[in-house]
Design an enzyme around this catalytic site. Structure first.
Site, PDB file in Angstrom:
ATOM      1  N   TYR A  46       0.850  -1.204   0.000  1.00 24.91           N
ATOM      2  CA  TYR A  46       0.000   0.000   0.000  1.00 24.91           C
ATOM      3  C   TYR A  46       0.876   1.240   0.000  1.00 24.91           C
ATOM      4  O   TYR A  46       1.853   1.311   0.729  1.00 24.91           O
ATOM      5  CB  TYR A  46      -0.918   0.020   1.234  1.00 24.91           C
ATOM      6  CG  TYR A  46      -2.366  -0.140   0.833  1.00 24.91           C
ATOM      7  CD1 TYR A  46      -3.007   0.874   0.132  1.00 24.91           C
ATOM      8  CD2 TYR A  46      -3.063  -1.306   1.099  1.00 24.91           C
ATOM      9  CE1 TYR A  46      -4.319   0.724  -0.289  1.00 24.91           C
ATOM     10  CE2 TYR A  46      -4.372  -1.464   0.675  1.00 24.91           C
ATOM     11  CZ  TYR A  46      -4.999  -0.441  -0.022  1.00 24.91           C
ATOM     12  OH  TYR A  46      -6.279  -0.591  -0.447  1.00 24.91           O
ATOM     13  N   GLU A  48      -0.611   4.763  -0.491  1.00 27.65           N
ATOM     14  CA  GLU A  48      -1.449   5.959  -0.692  1.00 27.65           C
ATOM     15  C   GLU A  48      -0.619   7.216  -0.521  1.00 27.65           C
ATOM     16  O   GLU A  48       0.185   7.321   0.411  1.00 27.65           O
ATOM     17  CB  GLU A  48      -2.606   5.966   0.310  1.00 27.65           C
ATOM     18  CG  GLU A  48      -3.765   5.106  -0.139  1.00 27.65           C
ATOM     19  CD  GLU A  48      -4.948   5.182   0.803  1.00 27.65           C
ATOM     20  OE1 GLU A  48      -4.892   5.920   1.814  1.00 27.65           O
ATOM     21  OE2 GLU A  48      -5.928   4.475   0.529  1.00 27.65           O
ATOM     22  N   ASP A 196      -6.508  13.212 -25.307  1.00 24.78           N
ATOM     23  CA  ASP A 196      -6.435  11.817 -24.870  1.00 24.78           C
ATOM     24  C   ASP A 196      -5.749  11.029 -25.985  1.00 24.78           C
ATOM     25  O   ASP A 196      -6.356  10.743 -27.018  1.00 24.78           O
ATOM     26  CB  ASP A 196      -7.866  11.310 -24.619  1.00 24.78           C
ATOM     27  CG  ASP A 196      -7.918   9.838 -24.243  1.00 24.78           C
ATOM     28  OD1 ASP A 196      -6.884   9.148 -24.346  1.00 24.78           O
ATOM     29  OD2 ASP A 196      -9.010   9.371 -23.854  1.00 24.78           O
ATOM     30  N   THR A 222      -3.603   5.909 -21.984  1.00 26.95           N
ATOM     31  CA  THR A 222      -3.429   4.577 -21.433  1.00 26.95           C
ATOM     32  C   THR A 222      -2.000   4.162 -21.784  1.00 26.95           C
ATOM     33  O   THR A 222      -1.371   4.757 -22.675  1.00 26.95           O
ATOM     34  CB  THR A 222      -4.410   3.563 -22.063  1.00 26.95           C
ATOM     35  OG1 THR A 222      -4.308   3.659 -23.491  1.00 26.95           O
ATOM     36  CG2 THR A 222      -5.834   3.837 -21.648  1.00 26.95           C
ATOM     37  N   LYS A 225      -1.803   0.318 -25.029  1.00 24.62           N
ATOM     38  CA  LYS A 225      -2.178   0.151 -26.438  1.00 24.62           C
ATOM     39  C   LYS A 225      -0.900   0.246 -27.290  1.00 24.62           C
ATOM     40  O   LYS A 225      -0.024  -0.605 -27.124  1.00 24.62           O
ATOM     41  CB  LYS A 225      -3.243   1.185 -26.804  1.00 24.62           C
ATOM     42  CG  LYS A 225      -4.496   1.107 -25.903  1.00 24.62           C
ATOM     43  CD  LYS A 225      -5.580   1.978 -26.469  1.00 24.62           C
ATOM     44  CE  LYS A 225      -6.672   2.405 -25.594  1.00 24.62           C
ATOM     45  NZ  LYS A 225      -7.347   1.736 -24.614  1.00 24.62           N
ATOM     46  N   ARG A 231      -1.594  -2.564 -18.472  1.00 22.43           N
ATOM     47  CA  ARG A 231      -2.897  -1.887 -18.420  1.00 22.43           C
ATOM     48  C   ARG A 231      -2.797  -0.834 -17.329  1.00 22.43           C
ATOM     49  O   ARG A 231      -2.718  -1.161 -16.137  1.00 22.43           O
ATOM     50  CB  ARG A 231      -4.005  -2.860 -18.030  1.00 22.43           C
ATOM     51  CG  ARG A 231      -4.176  -4.029 -18.920  1.00 22.43           C
ATOM     52  CD  ARG A 231      -5.555  -4.619 -18.781  1.00 22.43           C
ATOM     53  NE  ARG A 231      -6.470  -3.878 -19.611  1.00 22.43           N
ATOM     54  CZ  ARG A 231      -6.589  -4.062 -20.923  1.00 22.43           C
ATOM     55  NH1 ARG A 231      -5.871  -4.964 -21.541  1.00 22.43           N
ATOM     56  NH2 ARG A 231      -7.435  -3.336 -21.619  1.00 22.43           N
TER      57      ARG A 231
END
Ligand SMILES: Cc1ncc(COP(=O)(O)O)c(C=O)c1O
Length: 414
Positions: A46, A48, A196, A222, A225, A231
């Site tokens: 974790y 954060e 984008d 992203t 691609k 991903r």
């Protein structure tokens, strides 16, 4: 693996990927190093917060990984850290886009993006997406006759509707985007330009498509691609944005806050490490060659399909993507993609601009060359692929054997 059921299914999926021709333009094949980072112990942690400002202990290596991912992302797109910030924590493209809107546009205010059925993305303001529910959305389309962007129409719409943010960059647009023109439109109404580049990021990185960075206030992408990473997604913010300054907004801070704690909790550090790996891989002469070949292959595939009598939306392709109007030959998009899949050719059904049919069974299929190019295929193989597609759809042949032969000749290497 001890879990035999999942192990078996993973193996079957590996075999499927190896023995079929993937022509889905949003998919690609990652390297062994990217897979290793994704499957590492980083998934246990974790973290954060942001480097050197976490809400959990034990983040000394995690901090270094995130800093490295950011530095490599900026370097890849030739950006100065003084001028651009990058956030590498978005879980994927959709939350990245949502975070930008959350950061820069008050809820309920107006945003403007391209319509989904024209080639835009759901998160660019479609009514079924939160982006079309939490904000007021106006949508532009493309020219009915030429099937390309009509910048003067977009300008007119922007002037009439006065949105607070304009989105460029698409999901199913086969042509080059003129980002300077989008900047002029955004400036004419004094608003943010968000670009984008999810689909074309690898092409931009490799110099095979013009860069939006000289023109945009924010760039989202992203990483899975054409960029050939895990991903995941990234958001780049222009610290020198005049619109942000006019609105008294610290754009980098606003976006960081929108990602965490605005929208997400703990970052997926295995993804962040895999981004770092992918950014380094993309920052190489080999990747540049790859990006250029993706476009060469798309143009070759398009030319061969046209030669076989197919109508392509806009008459061709400048990037990695092609839209065939299969309905023009009396075949539905659903039927076309199903018939291709029976022969091991994986494509996806897609609407074409002003589609008279439904999104469930649209008029088109969408093809892309990123995956086949990663496998090493070139123009010669694109001619074969075009012939196989035509044989299946127009001559009712099953070409499974030819598909398998091509797959064996160009194995997936990880
Ligand atoms: C232009 C564009 N933006 C955003 C996304 C969303 O990405 P994700 O599926 O990772 O949420 C996509 C996905 O196809 C896309 O094409």
């Amino acid at each position: 693996m001890k879990d035999k059921k999942i192990e078996k299914l993973i193996k079957l999926e590996q075999k499927r990927q190896r023995e079929t021709l993937t022509l889905i333009p949003s998919e690609n094949l990652v390297s062994g190093d990217v897979l290793e980072a994704l499957g590492s112990e980083l998934t246990n942690k974790y973290a954060e917060g942001y480097p050197r400002a976490r809400y959990y202990g034990g983040n000394q290596y995690i901090d270094e990984i995130e800093e490295e991912a950011r530095a490599r992302a900026l370097k890849l797109f030739k950006l100065q850290p003084k001028k651009w910030s990058v956030n590498v924590q978005p879980y994927s493209g959709s939350p990245a886009n949502l975070a930008v809107l959350l950061a820069l546009v008050p809820l309920g205010e107006k945003i403007m993006g391209m319509r989904l059925d024209m080639g835009g993305h759901l998160t660019h303001g479609h009514k079924v997406s939160l982006t079309g529910k939490a904000w007021t959305s106006v949508q532009y389309d493309i020219d009915r006759k030429t099937e390309v962007l009509d910048y003067s129409q977009i300008l007119e719409l922007a002037k009439k509707e006065m949105p607070k943010l304009i989105i460029a960059g698409f999901t199913a647009y086969p042509r080059t985007i003129d980002f300077k023109k989008f900047r002029e439109i955004a400036d004419a109404v004094g608003v943010y330009l968000m670009v984008d580049i999810s689909h074309i990021a690898g092409l931009v990185a490799g110099g095979a498509h013009p860069s939006p960075f000289p023109w945009a206030d924010v760039v989202t992408t992203t990483t899975h691609k054409t960029l050939r990473g895990p991903r995941s997604a990234m958001i780049f913010a222009n610290r020198e944005s005049k619109i942000a300054a006019a609105n008294n907004v610290d754009i980098a801070k606003a976006i960081d806050k929108a990602v965490f704690p605005g929208l997400q909790g703990g970052p997926h550090m295995n993804q962040v490490a895999a981004i770092a790996v992918a950014m380094k891989e993309a920052d190489s002469p080999k990747f540049k060659k790859y990006a250029l070949q993706v476009v060469k292959n798309s143009k070759a595939l398009a030319a061969e399909l046209i030669g076989s009598g197919w109508r392509l939306v806009s008459g061709g392709s400048d990037n990695h993507l092609i839209l065939i109007d299969v309905a023009e030959k009396g075949i539905g998009g659903k039927e076309a993609s199903e018939r291709l899949e029976k022969s091991g050719i994986i494509a996806n059904k897609n609407t074409i601009p002003y589609d008279p049919r439904t999104p469930v069974d649209p008029s088109g299929i969408r093809l892309g060359t990123p995956t086949l190019t990663t496998r090493g295929m070139k123009e010669k193989e694109m001619k074969i692929v075009a012939k196989l597609i035509t044989d299946v759809l127009l001559k009712n042949k099953n070409v499974s054997r030819e598909v398998l032969k091509l797959c064996k000749k160009f194995p997936i290497k990880i």
